[in-house]
Design a protein around this motif. Structure first.
Motif, PDB file in Angstrom:
ATOM      1  N   PRO A  40     -58.717 -22.866 -21.722  1.00 34.60           N
ATOM      2  CA  PRO A  40     -60.064 -22.902 -22.306  1.00 34.60           C
ATOM      3  C   PRO A  40     -60.001 -22.929 -23.843  1.00 34.60           C
ATOM      4  O   PRO A  40     -59.102 -22.359 -24.455  1.00 34.60           O
ATOM      5  N   VAL A  41     -60.986 -23.602 -24.433  1.00 39.71           N
ATOM      6  CA  VAL A  41     -61.062 -23.758 -25.887  1.00 39.71           C
ATOM      7  C   VAL A  41     -61.038 -22.392 -26.579  1.00 39.71           C
ATOM      8  O   VAL A  41     -60.388 -22.216 -27.614  1.00 39.71           O
ATOM      9  N   GLU A  42     -61.729 -21.421 -25.997  1.00 37.65           N
ATOM     10  CA  GLU A  42     -61.787 -20.066 -26.567  1.00 37.65           C
ATOM     11  C   GLU A  42     -60.388 -19.468 -26.739  1.00 37.65           C
ATOM     12  O   GLU A  42     -60.077 -18.874 -27.766  1.00 37.65           O
ATOM     13  N   LEU A  43     -59.535 -19.678 -25.729  1.00 32.19           N
ATOM     14  CA  LEU A  43     -58.175 -19.137 -25.810  1.00 32.19           C
ATOM     15  C   LEU A  43     -57.303 -19.952 -26.761  1.00 32.19           C
ATOM     16  O   LEU A  43     -56.424 -19.411 -27.416  1.00 32.19           O
ATOM     17  N   GLN A  44     -57.557 -21.265 -26.834  1.00 29.03           N
ATOM     18  CA  GLN A  44     -56.801 -22.107 -27.761  1.00 29.03           C
ATOM     19  C   GLN A  44     -57.048 -21.650 -29.200  1.00 29.03           C
ATOM     20  O   GLN A  44     -56.127 -21.596 -30.002  1.00 29.03           O
ATOM     21  N   ARG A  45     -58.307 -21.333 -29.507  1.00 31.63           N
ATOM     22  CA  ARG A  45     -58.638 -20.825 -30.847  1.00 31.63           C
ATOM     23  C   ARG A  45     -57.982 -19.470 -31.098  1.00 31.63           C
ATOM     24  O   ARG A  45     -57.533 -19.181 -32.198  1.00 31.63           O
ATOM     25  N   LEU A  46     -57.918 -18.647 -30.055  1.00 34.32           N
ATOM     26  CA  LEU A  46     -57.351 -17.309 -30.171  1.00 34.32           C
ATOM     27  C   LEU A  46     -55.868 -17.346 -30.547  1.00 34.32           C
ATOM     28  O   LEU A  46     -55.406 -16.546 -31.358  1.00 34.32           O
TER      29      LEU A  46
END
Length: 190
Positions: A40-46
């Motif tokens: 997920p994009v959220e985890l990629q940013r994290l």
């Protein structure tokens, strides 16, 4: 980065975090990415483009229960602010112990003269509290330490005030002249 996704009857959680509802569109998008096998994009940013290992646990027969907070000890690097003198934290003595240390006075006090109490924090972590006349000299504090703790007789040490930190080099000064009435004095080994 290792992340644990737990699926509950009423939502999902990441790494024992808060419950996230299945009906929220952002959360639905998150789960859709996971179903497609994508991060997920959220985890990629994290993780800023780093590698993510996503583990899943199925708890769909259970309602979400907020996990108890686990104690996490401080794991950072400590920095001492202020003086270079290490602060020795000790349990305050009881009034009885304080009186006992004063009753065993190896220092002769002239009760007709003004007196003061000096707390001495020794290099071994212990502390002494002693009454002195204001006319006693810094040398008398040194002698008191050696008399109370004979192990320090052969040890080279200096006496230092707490804040502002100042080495008491002139041992011929009276306690009043040195402006150390009712203070804490630190013993530092050389």
């Amino acid at each position: 980065v290792q992340i644990l996704l737990k699926l509950w009857r009423n939502g999902f959680s990441l790494d024992d975090g808060e419950l996230r509802s299945y009906s929220d569109p952002i959360n639905a998008q998150f789960l859709e990415s996971v179903k497609r096998g994508e991060i997920p994009v959220e985890l990629q940013r994290l993780v800023h483009g780093g590698q993510v290992n996503l583990d899943m646990e199925d708890h769909q027969e259970q309602e979400y229960v907020k996990p108890r907070l686990r104690f996490k000890a401080f794991s950072g690097e400590g920095q001492k602010l202020g003086s270079l003198t290490p602060e020795i934290v000790s349990t305050p003595s009881s009034p009885e112990e304080e009186e006992k240390s004063i009753l065993n006075e190896p220092v002769l006090i002239d009760d007709s003269m003004p007196a003061t109490k000096i707390q001495i924090r020794l290099a071994d972590g212990s502390r002494l509290i002693q009454r002195f006349n204001q006319t006693h000299r810094i040398k008398h504090i040194r002698d008191f330490i050696i008399q109370s703790r004979p192990a320090f007789a052969t040890t080279d040490f200096v006496l230092v005030t707490t804040f502002p930190s100042k080495e008491l080099t002139d041992e011929s000064l009276t306690l009043q002249e040195a402006d150390i009435l009712n203070t804490v004095i630190l013993q530092q080994l050389k």
